[in-house]
Structure formats: C-alpha cells, structure tokens
Design an enzyme around this catalytic site. Sequence first.
Site, PDB file in Angstrom:
ATOM      1  N   ASP A 140       0.827  -1.210   0.000  1.00 49.26           N
ATOM      2  CA  ASP A 140       0.000   0.000   0.000  1.00 49.26           C
ATOM      3  C   ASP A 140       0.864   1.263   0.000  1.00 49.26           C
ATOM      4  O   ASP A 140       0.538   2.255  -0.652  1.00 49.26           O
ATOM      5  CB  ASP A 140      -0.913   0.019   1.226  1.00 49.26           C
ATOM      6  CG  ASP A 140      -2.050  -0.992   1.104  1.00 49.26           C
ATOM      7  OD1 ASP A 140      -2.166  -1.623   0.049  1.00 49.26           O
ATOM      8  OD2 ASP A 140      -2.812  -1.140   2.078  1.00 49.26           O
ATOM      9  N   GLY A 159      -5.307   1.270  -3.092  1.00 46.49           N
ATOM     10  CA  GLY A 159      -4.604   0.093  -2.590  1.00 46.49           C
ATOM     11  C   GLY A 159      -4.893  -1.214  -3.294  1.00 46.49           C
ATOM     12  O   GLY A 159      -4.328  -2.252  -2.929  1.00 46.49           O
ATOM     13  N   ASP A 323      -4.386   1.664 -25.857  1.00 50.48           N
ATOM     14  CA  ASP A 323      -4.949   2.938 -25.434  1.00 50.48           C
ATOM     15  C   ASP A 323      -4.745   4.015 -26.506  1.00 50.48           C
ATOM     16  O   ASP A 323      -3.722   4.042 -27.191  1.00 50.48           O
ATOM     17  CB  ASP A 323      -4.271   3.368 -24.120  1.00 50.48           C
ATOM     18  CG  ASP A 323      -4.857   4.633 -23.546  1.00 50.48           C
ATOM     19  OD1 ASP A 323      -6.039   4.605 -23.172  1.00 50.48           O
ATOM     20  OD2 ASP A 323      -4.131   5.640 -23.482  1.00 50.48           O
ATOM     21  N   GLU A 351      -8.449   1.352 -28.788  1.00 55.82           N
ATOM     22  CA  GLU A 351      -9.402   2.390 -28.392  1.00 55.82           C
ATOM     23  C   GLU A 351      -9.410   3.465 -29.476  1.00 55.82           C
ATOM     24  O   GLU A 351      -8.463   4.232 -29.610  1.00 55.82           O
ATOM     25  CB  GLU A 351      -9.019   2.997 -27.045  1.00 55.82           C
ATOM     26  CG  GLU A 351      -9.978   4.085 -26.606  1.00 55.82           C
ATOM     27  CD  GLU A 351      -9.425   4.947 -25.477  1.00 55.82           C
ATOM     28  OE1 GLU A 351     -10.219   5.452 -24.665  1.00 55.82           O
ATOM     29  OE2 GLU A 351      -8.193   5.149 -25.421  1.00 55.82           O
TER      30      GLU A 351
END
Length: 612
Positions: A140, A159, A323, A351
């Site tokens: 984390d 997280g 992307d 995309e």
Amino acid sequence: MKLCTIFIIVWFTFGFSLTMFAQKVERVEPLCWWTGMRTELQLMLYGQNLKDAGVKVLQPGMTVKTVHNAESPNYLFVDMAVEKAGNYTIEITQGHKKTKVNYEIHNRRPGSESRVGLTLADVIYLIMPDRFANGDTSNDIVKGSTQILDRNGLESRHGGDIQGIIDHLDYMADLGVTALWSTPLLEDNQFYHQYAISDYYRIDPHFGTNELYCEMVAEAHRKGLKIVQDIVPNHCGSGHWWMKDLPFTDWVNHFDTFTQSNYALQAYSDTHASKVDRMLCGHGWFVESLPDMNLSNPYTLKYLTQMAVWWIEYANLDALRVDTYFYMGYEGAQWTKSIRNEYPNMEFVGEVWGNDPGIISYWLGDRPKHDGFASHLPKAMDFPLERSLVMGLSNDNEAWGGSTKAIYNTIAQDFLYEDAMNSLVVFADNHDIDRIYNMLGKDIRKVKMAMSFIITTRGLPQIYYGTELLFADDPRGGAHKCRMDFPGGWEGDTINLFKPEYRNAQQQEMFDHVRKLLHFRKSTPVVYNGKLMHYVPKNNIYTYFRYNDSECVMVLLNGASQSQTIGWNQFEERLQGMKAGYEILSGQQITKGEKIEIESNSSLVIYFKTTK
C-alpha cells in the site's frame, strides 16, 4: 519458464582505479529475449558515456550485428542476432574501461506465435486494479513514492493490487466472463490510473512484481480466463525516467511551447482536412503530463514494438487493448503490423474514440481506405453503438433521436466496416464515461435491457466491473466518479458484494440477469457466431435474431413505457421451420403463434431450434 534477470558486472583491468574508470550500464531493455522470434532484437543500453563504445558477446549463440549511437551520449542501440538459448555475457568497451552485462535468451514456448487472442466466443471483464481489491497491504505504501493512500480521495490511490485480482478470479469465472482486461499495471509514478507510464518493463510496485503478474496470468488461464493487457504506446508519463535524458530530441514530439492535441480524430479520414490539423491530432500531447511518443523515429517505433512483444511473450498474454490508438497517427499502423507479424492469429483491440461508424471503420482492418491508408488494427471499441444504446434506452421519443430506432440505425451502418461482426467490441460503459446505471436514470429495467443487448448483439462484449451489481457514479462527480472501489475487496469492508448474502434484492436481480445471459452465451455458440438479422423497430420494440441453419435466438427490446403484445407474422422469414422455444431469462416455454407479451422497458431472449 525461468524468469528474466539481468546482472550488471563491472570489471577492471590493467590496475586502473575504481574512481577513475568505473563504468556502469544502468539499464538494458528488453530485459531478455527468446529464440525463434520474427521481431529482431535491438537492445537499448543506458549508462554514463556509452557513445562510440564497442559491444560484443563473449559466447557463441548471440552476436552483435550493428551498434548505433544516439544523440545522447548515454545510450547505445545494439542490433543482435539470436541463434540459441543461453546465458550470455555482453562486453561493453571504451578504451581500457570494460563492463560486462549478463543477458538471457530463452527457448520460446511451443506454439507461442500461434496464439489466437480474443474471439467472438469471449466476453471481456474490465477492471481498474487500484479500485478492485487489495490482496496485499504490504504494498500500500511504497518507499520513495510520493503517492498517498486515501480510499476517500477520488484521485488518490486506494490500494488495489494484483493479489486482489488473483483472489477474485473465481468470481469472474462464475459470472461467466472469459477474458480479463485490467487498465494498465505498469509503473506510473504520478497517477493511480497508470496511464502515465514511468517504466515500460516494470509492474508498478503498488500492484506487485513482474513475477506476480505472470502468476496472475497463469492462474487466470487455469480458471479459463484470458488476460488482456492494457498497453500505452502513444504516450508515456512526464515522470518517465528517460524524460531527464532523452535518447534523441525527437524521441517524443516537441513544440516550441506546450501544444496539446486538437483531438480531431476525423482529421485523418477527412478528405478536406489540413495537414496541420492532422499533425496536431497525432503529434500534440494528450495532456501536459503525457508526452507524446514520436513513432516516426525508427528507434522509438522499434522500442515500443519490442516492448509489446516482450510482455506478450514474457507473461504469456492472450491479447492487448491499445490505449488512444488513433493518436499514434499513421505511424501506428506499422506498430500494429509488426505485432501481428509476430502473432499472426492474435486478435487485439484498439481504443478509437469516435461516435461515427465511418470514423471507426477508417481505423480498422487491412483494406486500404480512400487515401490508401490501412491501420491493420483487428478490433476496435464500438463507441458509436455505446452512444446509440444510451440514447435509445434513455427515452422513447424517436423524433429527438431516442427510442430503440437509434440502436437500429447504428447497426444498419455496419456496411461501412470490413467485418463488423468480428472487428467490434461492444459495451455499455467503461472507466472513462458515466456508469450505465446513471446514464439510464438508475432504472434497473433499462440496465437489464442494455446487458441483454450487449451480450447478444454482433461483436465481442465488454462489461465494466460492477455493472452486474448496479454500481453507481460517485455523487461528487468529475472524471473519476465511475471508478469506485468494489465493496468487499478490502479487509474491514462491512459489505462484500463478491458474496450474494451481502447484496440487496436489486443487486442480486441484476447479477442473476447478467450471469444467466453469459452462461447461455457460453453454451450456445449461435449467440456469438450466428448471422444477424434485425427489424425496423415498431412501437419502440427492437427485434433481432442470431441464427444459423438449424437454430436461432430471438431478442426483443421493448423501450416503450407500456407492455406490448408481440405479433409473429412479421418474423416468419426467420422463424420458418421453428415451432417451440424457451425464454432463457424466465425459463418460460414459448410456442410460435401463441400470444406473448413483453413488459415495458424489458427484454426477451428466446431460443428456437428447427423442428425436424
């Protein structure tokens, strides 16, 4: 397969001191390679003062073909010939200074080049890893990272990680999806969404390690799930390590002052467009934090091509989602062609965000368009159909572009594509737009209609995580509102929607609807590989069939605000030879010709088989 490792060994001769002649190679990319690859290996070496250095391999089986200097003295690009697998020592020499780098060549997996990728039998499940599940709290907080952990923040890290994905693969398999698309997992030292890559060869430590990623892929495969990696060749992040020392000044696109893309996707297909508009679309930066990669530089193109091939081979990936595909411009076609040259059967998706089928079709397929351009992209996201789906189900006013006629009108333009059936990925929502639950007025009936359509129409379906549980946008709004945590993915969550006992009645109703459709689709190939015939909507009922010579699936979407009775005569063309069927959502037996009623804002999915 043994994991790729690189060991940098510095050695000294003739008694020279460490302080005078120490030479260091900080990076060697790609991290390793394989035998039998069509993509020729070009190493990028990065370290202090490498210009004009000699490079050789000390063992037989891999040899240096050509060494290229960059504009920066700290890079070398080295073309290699690979003959056999093994551990090799690459020696870099400048005068009396010598550096040794260990490099591994692996045997390629049998059949690797024949991987198929995405097919019409698949259904993609899209997640944002930071917001999906936290399976390892030890990552984390990452030492040296400036990003804070705050689950209440819309733009902060929450997280989620790779272990969290592994922990919930069974949930996806049970739902009935067959492929997992995670938004990027590569290192991004700026944002939680990972679209500002800072290292193309490293999984972000907030998510785990390269090795854990490979374990995730292997575990997904064991559960019958394909893995689609989200890849970003158009831009890197401004925090990428090379931005402080570019190999070439044109490694990324530069202007005298910051210049953003004009986002004019139509400028490429427009026969009347100016050159400057095309240039600004493809060469302008997406935003100030995302430097635009210059694929017209052959070394940049080679680097980004090898990077994609490396991840496919290293992690044993099934497909890519590319992307901002069209912002790569015309040069992106060579990148795509190179990937397909390495994996001729692998279908992947780009995309291409445009709301006109004519624009999407320009960026699809191998057939040259009116200007001779062919992108070679096998699949694209069907944004026009997504817009029409929302418009068609939001209201029943045909005069204002609403009603299911909007869906019909978009499908009716499939003639613009080389192969609409096989080249389009259909979806109701994703990580960049509002949740479909919000767009359809939080009306579960309409969301169920949308899912009935997405799962049974032509193309390959994609479902955004939580749509099956009526996830709603964060009321605080903004660009990040549709990217909420999956309740139950974090230790201490009081609600765990991965488990049915925590769901309310509507959430379970929605889940059951999607799951039933997905498992029906999986067990009934005519749903995804049958031909499509549709009928002009009447009274806001859109009817279409997926069919072959012996069976068919009849889908009806009633977008009207009242229940209606179905007439059979108009569909005899498709139902000839069919007599009895059943409605798969309710299990109700259906006999052709008998009165059947469809409730307002609802769908029927009826399976028929030819009577022998």
